[in-house]
Design an enzyme around this catalytic site. Sequence first.
Site, short mmCIF file in Angstrom:
data_model
loop_
_atom_site.label_atom_id
_atom_site.label_comp_id
_atom_site.label_asym_id
_atom_site.label_seq_id
_atom_site.Cartn_x
_atom_site.Cartn_y
_atom_site.Cartn_z
N SER A 124 -12.57 45.99 -11.35
CA SER A 124 -11.12 46.00 -11.53
C SER A 124 -10.60 44.58 -11.68
CB SER A 124 -10.50 46.63 -10.27
OG SER A 124 -9.13 46.39 -10.22
N TYR A 148 -9.52 47.26 -0.95
CA TYR A 148 -9.97 47.89 -2.20
C TYR A 148 -10.62 46.84 -3.10
CZ TYR A 148 -9.73 49.52 -7.01
OH TYR A 148 -10.04 49.82 -8.32
N LYS A 152 -14.73 46.04 -4.57
CA LYS A 152 -15.17 45.77 -5.95
C LYS A 152 -15.93 44.45 -6.03
CE LYS A 152 -13.42 49.47 -7.80
NZ LYS A 152 -14.34 50.56 -8.16
N ASN A 178 -4.94 47.73 -16.65
CA ASN A 178 -4.13 48.86 -16.16
C ASN A 178 -4.22 50.07 -17.08
OD1 ASN A 178 -3.05 46.37 -14.88
ND2 ASN A 178 -1.72 47.85 -13.88
N LEU A 199 2.71 52.69 -11.74
CA LEU A 199 3.95 52.78 -12.52
C LEU A 199 4.01 54.00 -13.46
CD1 LEU A 199 6.63 51.49 -13.30
CD2 LEU A 199 5.39 50.05 -14.93
N ARG A 230 1.96 43.34 -16.87
CA ARG A 230 0.59 43.84 -16.76
C ARG A 230 0.02 44.13 -18.13
NH1 ARG A 230 1.85 42.45 -12.51
NH2 ARG A 230 1.59 43.43 -10.47
P1 NAD Z 1 -10.11 58.71 -9.85
O1 NAD Z 1 -9.80 58.77 -8.40
O2 NAD Z 1 -9.31 59.55 -10.77
O3 NAD Z 1 -11.66 59.04 -10.08
C1 NAD Z 1 -12.66 58.71 -9.15
C2 NAD Z 1 -13.47 59.95 -8.90
O4 NAD Z 1 -14.51 59.64 -7.95
C3 NAD Z 1 -12.67 61.10 -8.31
O5 NAD Z 1 -12.85 62.26 -9.09
C4 NAD Z 1 -13.23 61.28 -6.90
O6 NAD Z 1 -13.22 62.64 -6.50
C5 NAD Z 1 -14.63 60.71 -7.05
N1 NAD Z 1 -15.23 60.18 -5.80
C6 NAD Z 1 -14.69 59.26 -4.96
N2 NAD Z 1 -15.56 58.99 -3.97
C7 NAD Z 1 -16.68 59.73 -4.20
C8 NAD Z 1 -17.92 59.88 -3.53
N3 NAD Z 1 -18.19 59.23 -2.40
N4 NAD Z 1 -18.83 60.73 -4.06
C9 NAD Z 1 -18.58 61.43 -5.19
N5 NAD Z 1 -17.41 61.31 -5.87
C10 NAD Z 1 -16.48 60.48 -5.38
O7 NAD Z 1 -10.05 57.18 -10.29
P2 NAD Z 1 -10.04 56.55 -11.74
O8 NAD Z 1 -8.70 56.03 -12.02
O9 NAD Z 1 -10.68 57.46 -12.70
O10 NAD Z 1 -10.98 55.28 -11.46
C11 NAD Z 1 -12.37 55.32 -11.69
C12 NAD Z 1 -12.98 54.02 -11.21
O11 NAD Z 1 -12.35 52.93 -11.87
C13 NAD Z 1 -12.79 53.77 -9.72
O12 NAD Z 1 -13.96 53.16 -9.22
C14 NAD Z 1 -11.64 52.79 -9.66
O13 NAD Z 1 -11.69 51.97 -8.54
C15 NAD Z 1 -11.85 51.99 -10.94
N6 NAD Z 1 -10.61 51.40 -11.45
C16 NAD Z 1 -9.52 52.20 -11.69
C17 NAD Z 1 -8.34 51.63 -12.16
C18 NAD Z 1 -7.13 52.49 -12.42
O14 NAD Z 1 -6.03 51.93 -12.56
N7 NAD Z 1 -7.23 53.79 -12.53
C19 NAD Z 1 -8.27 50.25 -12.38
C20 NAD Z 1 -9.40 49.47 -12.13
C21 NAD Z 1 -10.57 50.06 -11.67
C1 UD1 Z 2 -2.04 48.31 -8.74
C2 UD1 Z 2 -2.85 47.79 -7.60
C3 UD1 Z 2 -4.13 47.22 -8.16
C4 UD1 Z 2 -4.91 48.28 -8.95
C5 UD1 Z 2 -3.99 48.81 -10.04
C6 UD1 Z 2 -4.63 49.92 -10.82
C7 UD1 Z 2 -1.30 47.09 -5.83
C8 UD1 Z 2 -0.71 45.93 -5.13
N1 UD1 Z 2 -2.08 46.78 -6.88
O1 UD1 Z 2 -1.86 47.27 -9.60
O2 UD1 Z 2 -4.93 46.76 -7.13
O3 UD1 Z 2 -6.07 47.71 -9.53
O4 UD1 Z 2 -2.78 49.30 -9.44
O5 UD1 Z 2 -4.87 51.03 -9.98
O6 UD1 Z 2 -1.11 48.24 -5.46
N2 UD1 Z 2 5.90 49.07 -10.26
C9 UD1 Z 2 7.23 49.34 -10.05
N3 UD1 Z 2 7.54 50.54 -9.46
C10 UD1 Z 2 6.61 51.48 -9.12
C11 UD1 Z 2 5.24 51.18 -9.35
C12 UD1 Z 2 4.92 49.97 -9.91
O7 UD1 Z 2 8.08 48.54 -10.36
O8 UD1 Z 2 6.98 52.54 -8.58
C13 UD1 Z 2 5.53 47.79 -10.92
C14 UD1 Z 2 4.63 46.90 -10.10
O9 UD1 Z 2 5.38 46.04 -9.30
C15 UD1 Z 2 3.86 46.17 -11.22
C16 UD1 Z 2 3.79 47.19 -12.34
O10 UD1 Z 2 4.81 48.12 -12.08
O11 UD1 Z 2 4.59 45.07 -11.67
C17 UD1 Z 2 2.46 47.93 -12.42
O12 UD1 Z 2 2.19 48.50 -11.14
P1 UD1 Z 2 0.93 49.44 -10.90
O13 UD1 Z 2 0.89 50.49 -11.93
O14 UD1 Z 2 0.94 49.85 -9.48
O15 UD1 Z 2 -0.32 48.47 -11.20
P2 UD1 Z 2 -0.69 47.03 -10.56
O16 UD1 Z 2 0.43 46.45 -9.81
O17 UD1 Z 2 -1.26 46.21 -11.63
#
Ligand code: NAD
Ligand code: UD1
Length: 337
Positions: A124, A148, A152, A178, A199, A230
């Site tokens: 991430s 979190y 990572k 994002n 967001l 972002r």
């Molecule tokens: P998500 O929660 O939708 O998907 C993760 C999946 O992993 C879920 O279906 C959950 O049930 C499963 N899971 C969690 N722990 C488990 C375990 N111990 N055993 C088996 N299954 C398990 O999340 P996502 O948004 O699809 O994210 C996927 C990956 O990408 C995650 O590792 C997350 O940290 C990373 N990531 C996500 C974002 C984001 O904004 N969505 C950003 C950066 C990194």
């Molecule tokens: C958040 C997480 C980050 C994670 C990422 C993707 C925090 C502090 N950071 O990041 O670790 O990797 O999500 O899962 O939680 N915002 C609003 N109102 C809202 C929600 C968000 O104004 O209700 C703003 C935030 O201040 C930010 C932007 O929208 O400026 C994006 O927010 P968000 O979608 O939560 O992503 P990140 O802040 O990048």
Amino acid sequence: MSILVTGGAGYIGSHTCIELLSAGYEIVVLDNLSNSKPEVLKRISELTKKDFKFYQADLLDKTTLEKVFSENNIEAVIHFAGLKAVGESIEIPLHYYHNNITGTLVLCQTMKKYDVKKMIFSSSANVYGVPKLVPITETSPLSAINPYGRTKLVIEKILGDLYDSDNSWSIALLRYFNPIGAHESGRIGEDPNDIPNNLMPYINQVAIGKRDKLNVFGNDYDTHDGTGVRDYIHVVDLAKGHLKALEMIIPITGIDVFNLGTGTGYSVLDLIKSYENVTSKKIPYTFTHRRPGDVDKSYADITKANKILGWKALKSLEDMCYDSWRWQKNNPNGYGK
Ligand code: NAD
Ligand code: UD1
């Protein structure tokens, strides 16, 4: 040969499963459904007209994990499974460390035992902590500012140590910015369990009438309009990046890290404006205080992924907003109970 997709029922995993199946890969999905629903699996099959094996299992369950490797001919693993809510990670850090770090350790031990040494790991942009300079390159300083992000960072280091100890591994660390948006069918998308933290899912719930208004966290940041900036990336572009990474890691050995973003930063107000334009939905909002831990600007330098993976995000902010809304509109209750 199959690709094992851990966390394949989740938001990014499900979109990646579609791309993998559509490209002709065989897949095996493992997910404990702690943050996803079984319905998504049906929809992946429905959209791709392909079947795949699913194990409802926890990564921490070594016995079942071994069964998955012994029953299937796994070539590589795309490792999405993990917990991802920053706020929750601060409340229950031990749970996050155990699930994300121990889960990855058990996975790597099992992969080693079955001589499967190719892995793509979901990292991430969170590992960059508070970035001093944007755009962020892969060599920018790393720091964890919450549990979190620390999971990572620690996993990235563990995978680095693993490669140093045995150069026959091939590992891609993908640092996502994002991800937003949804599959163009409107059948697959992000389905948060509780009140959304992020967001776009929050805006979607305002648009569908589940929430009155959006709280914009801070309008005094050092950005063009004072709201946080972002690098939003369409989840389908992100999913396609995994296929490029897979093509890269399969024939070689090594470890490398890539930013996956668009390279462009948009503010909260830019996103609201774009969403309103493409959906004709009004998103009422008020400015509130900054959210602790938020940074003013975060966007990627994507030169490396472009050059080495031959990958580039193609979808626009408008596509991301429209596709998010179509998913929400067609599935007001997500995947249901
Ligand atoms: P998500 O929660 O939708 O998907 C993760 C999946 O992993 C879920 O279906 C959950 O049930 C499963 N899971 C969690 N722990 C488990 C375990 N111990 N055993 C088996 N299954 C398990 O999340 P996502 O948004 O699809 O994210 C996927 C990956 O990408 C995650 O590792 C997350 O940290 C990373 N990531 C996500 C974002 C984001 O904004 N969505 C950003 C950066 C990194
Ligand atoms: C958040 C997480 C980050 C994670 C990422 C993707 C925090 C502090 N950071 O990041 O670790 O990797 O999500 O899962 O939680 N915002 C609003 N109102 C809202 C929600 C968000 O104004 O209700 C703003 C935030 O201040 C930010 C932007 O929208 O400026 C994006 O927010 P968000 O979608 O939560 O992503 P990140 O802040 O990048």
